[in-house]
Design an enzyme around this catalytic site. Structure first.
Site, mmCIF file in Angstrom:
data_model
loop_
_atom_site.group_PDB
_atom_site.id
_atom_site.type_symbol
_atom_site.label_atom_id
_atom_site.label_comp_id
_atom_site.label_asym_id
_atom_site.label_seq_id
_atom_site.Cartn_x
_atom_site.Cartn_y
_atom_site.Cartn_z
ATOM 1 N N GLY A 1 -19.988 -69.566 -38.754
ATOM 2 C CA GLY A 1 -19.505 -69.748 -37.390
ATOM 3 C C GLY A 1 -18.056 -70.185 -37.381
ATOM 4 C CB SER A 2 -15.201 -69.488 -35.172
ATOM 5 O OG SER A 2 -15.013 -68.215 -35.768
ATOM 6 N N GLY A 3 -14.867 -72.442 -35.550
ATOM 7 C CA GLY A 3 -14.826 -73.844 -35.131
ATOM 8 C C GLY A 3 -14.693 -74.800 -36.305
ATOM 9 C CG HIS A 4 -17.039 -74.821 -39.170
ATOM 10 N ND1 HIS A 4 -17.508 -75.960 -38.560
ATOM 11 C CD2 HIS A 4 -18.041 -73.915 -39.085
ATOM 12 C CE1 HIS A 4 -18.744 -75.736 -38.126
ATOM 13 N NE2 HIS A 4 -19.084 -74.503 -38.433
ATOM 14 C CE LYS B 1 -20.202 -73.628 -43.258
ATOM 15 N NZ LYS B 1 -19.779 -72.213 -43.026
ATOM 16 C CG ASP C 1 -23.983 -69.270 -41.497
ATOM 17 O OD1 ASP C 1 -23.668 -68.468 -40.612
ATOM 18 O OD2 ASP C 1 -23.440 -70.385 -41.624
ATOM 19 C CG HIS D 1 -22.640 -76.733 -36.556
ATOM 20 N ND1 HIS D 1 -23.029 -76.997 -37.844
ATOM 21 C CD2 HIS D 1 -22.078 -75.510 -36.565
ATOM 22 C CE1 HIS D 1 -22.734 -75.951 -38.591
ATOM 23 N NE2 HIS D 1 -22.158 -75.040 -37.856
#
Lengths: 334, 210
Positions: free
Chosen positions: A56-59, A107, A112, A222
């Site tokens: 996911g994006s945001g990391h 991860k 994922d 998250h």
């Protein structure tokens, strides 16, 4: 009122950021828009095993900021906090395969794991050899019993990508990289705390509220709740609380040597992270544990979460040497 | 008609998309009670993409039709979408030859095997597997009894609906509903219902009419 962020349409947030990444580092990365993935601008000089990661994006800067010589060949970003699709991942695998196989660094999250597994099935039918390293370093989610999803993957993924990336440049085989990656994961554990939760794009409040006198202990990346609350305190009191369970889990004793990652969760100032690192070094030195190498900064973030994680990786000469090998990516260069 | 022709496969999949459109609200309501409520929306977006893929395809074959729906689902996020993707993909792989009852039974078996393996779900976990397994079993039994493809698919639909109905009494061990525990008791798993609706869409008039 949604929390203010420097962005345009929330649905275009990730796509626009990818164009920005390429614009800032045209010599390093090339961003494919649909299906979305990030490739090295120039493929590796020698044919080698390709490294592909994503999530996911945001990391950010994880994983897109780690595409380049000495690290990843491709990164696959999903929407904010959502897995990329199997279709996207398969496209990135095909684009980066040089005929020597592809190492997937994943991860440990249900979406994922599933989408990378499906992508592996899709490309296996096309004759591409794939190996997987599952990263599950987060101690806060140590399973109490069998059958659950297990520990989450957090900041140790940076060490896996760096160390396996260096070994791949030197010509390691896919099987050797899978074994090396698993050894890094087995040698690393992480613990995190938050001073404030993060806010998802378009939301008007953070994912949880914290009283001024408490910290959320054992958070992930998250914005989810941690495993408990503890009193807010000085860094010299909080940092040992993060480090102690990690030292215990890894069985670190006097004479041990570690690579330490002090990771900002998105909105933590560099001054704070430096203090955390200093307190961590003092604590470890007090135990007779040597900090052989350190990485300090926001590398695996949870949007604008305030807080940090501490990752320790039991080090040996081989891992240190691979860590020190040259790397040139948007977020990590030496 | 003993097997599923190219035109029939396309009709079957188009009919499935229509049925899901009509029942999206009901499926979303099931997911709202047992999960996070985005199921119907995700499913409709996968089926919109299926229609686009079908329209863009130049090749008229059962394999092309099943590949269109498989790729559309593999293009969706979440967990149930991609699992449907690999499930449909096994039917696409089988469709290089004539889709007889025996071929469909083989495809349904390998399809449910891959969903069980990747989704780590078994019968009784309150997931799509609870409809996929009885459907595969019914297809096999029909094929062995010498039934033609439409009759075997009708038997699969009945078995899948019965399997889906059975999920209401289960406590979820996998998937979204496992996070809400007892709250999902009494609620049919929307993924299982979707499997049954897929086999329903192969009703004889669709196949024969094609």
């Amino acid at each position: 009122m949604p929390v203010r962020q420097l962005r345009n349409d929330p649905d275009e947030f990730v796509a626009e950021a990818l164009r920005g990444l390429q614009g800032a580092h045209p010599e390093l990365v090339h961003c494919q828009p649909d299906p979305a993935y990030v490739l090295r601008a120039q493929p590796a000089r020698r044919a080698k095993v390709a490294l592909v990661s994503g999530g996911g994006s945001g990391h950010e800067p994880l994983h897109t900021g780690f595409v380049g010589a000495g690290m990843l060949d491709a990164a696959v970003p999903g929407a904010v906090f959502a897995s990329p699709t199997a279709f996207q991942i398969a496209a990135a695998i095909r684009a980066s395969d040089r005929g020597h196989g592809v190492l997937l660094i994943v991860k440990n999250y249900t979406g994922d794991v599933l989408n990378f597994s499906i992508a592996a099935e899709l490309v296996a039918d096309e004759g591409i050899e794939v190996g997987t390293v599952l990263v599950d370093d987060d101690l806060a989610t140590e399973p109490a019993a069998e059958g659950g999803p297990g520990r989450r993957g957090t900041a140790a993924v940076v060490a896996v990508e760096k160390i396996c990336g260096a070994a791949a440049e030197r010509g390691a085989t896919l099987a050797e990289l899978v074994a090396l990656g698993r050894r890094v994961v087995d040698s690393a554990r992480t613990m995190a705390l938050a001073l404030a939760a993060c806010t998802q794009p378009g939301q008007d409040r953070p994912s949880f509220d914290l009283p001024a006198d408490e910290v959320e202990f054992g958070v992930g990346i998250h914005g989810e709740h941690g495993v408990g609350r503890r009193p807010f305190a000085l860094a010299r009191e909080l940092v040992p609380q993060l480090a102690e369970p990690v030292v215990r889990a890894l069985g670190l004793a006097s004479g041990a040597s570690v690579l330490a990652i002090v990771n900002g969760l998105g909105a933590t100032h560099a001054l704070e992270l430096s203090v955390v690192h200093q307190e961590l070094s003092d604590y470890l030195n007090g135990l007779g544990v040597e900090v052989a190498r350190s990485l300090v900064g926001p590398y695996v973030t949870a949007l604008d979460m305030r807080g940090c994680s501490v990752t320790l990786l039991r080090a040996d000469a081989e891992l240190i040497e691979l860590w020190d090998a040259p790397v040139r990516t948007p977020a990590l260069t030496w | 008609m003993d097997s599923v022709t190219a035109v029939a496969a396309r009709e079957w999949i188009s009919r499935f998309a229509e049925v899901i459109d009509q029942r999206a609200a009901e499926l979303t309501e099931l997911d709202r009670q047992a999960g996070d409520g985005d199921y119907g929306t995700n499913l409709r977006s996968a089926l919109r993409r299926t229609r686009t893929n079908l329209a863009a395809g130049t090749e008229e074959s059962a394999q092309a039709a099943f590949t269109a729906i498989a790729n559309a689902f593999l293009h969706t996020g979440g967990t149930s979408g991609p699992l449907f993707g690999v499930w449909f993909r096994e039917f696409a792989k089988a469709a290089h030859t004539e889709l007889t009852a025996t071929v469909l039974a083989d495809a349904a078996q390998s399809a449910v095997d891959i969903v069980r393996r990747l989704g780590k779900a078994e019968v009784g976990h309150k997931t799509m597997v609870d409809a996929m397994v009885p459907a595969a079993t019914a297809l096999r039994a029909s094929a062995e009894a010498g039934a033609d493809a439409p009759a075997a698919l009708a038997a699969a639909a009945a078995a899948a609906h019965a399997g889906a109905d059975g999920t209401a009494d289960q406590l979820a061990l996998r998937g979204r509903a496992s996070y809400v525990g007892e709250h999902a008791r009494g609620v049919v798993d929307p993924g299982a219902r979707t499997v049954a609706l897929f086999f329903d869409a192969a009703r004889p008039d669709v196949l024969v009419g094609a």
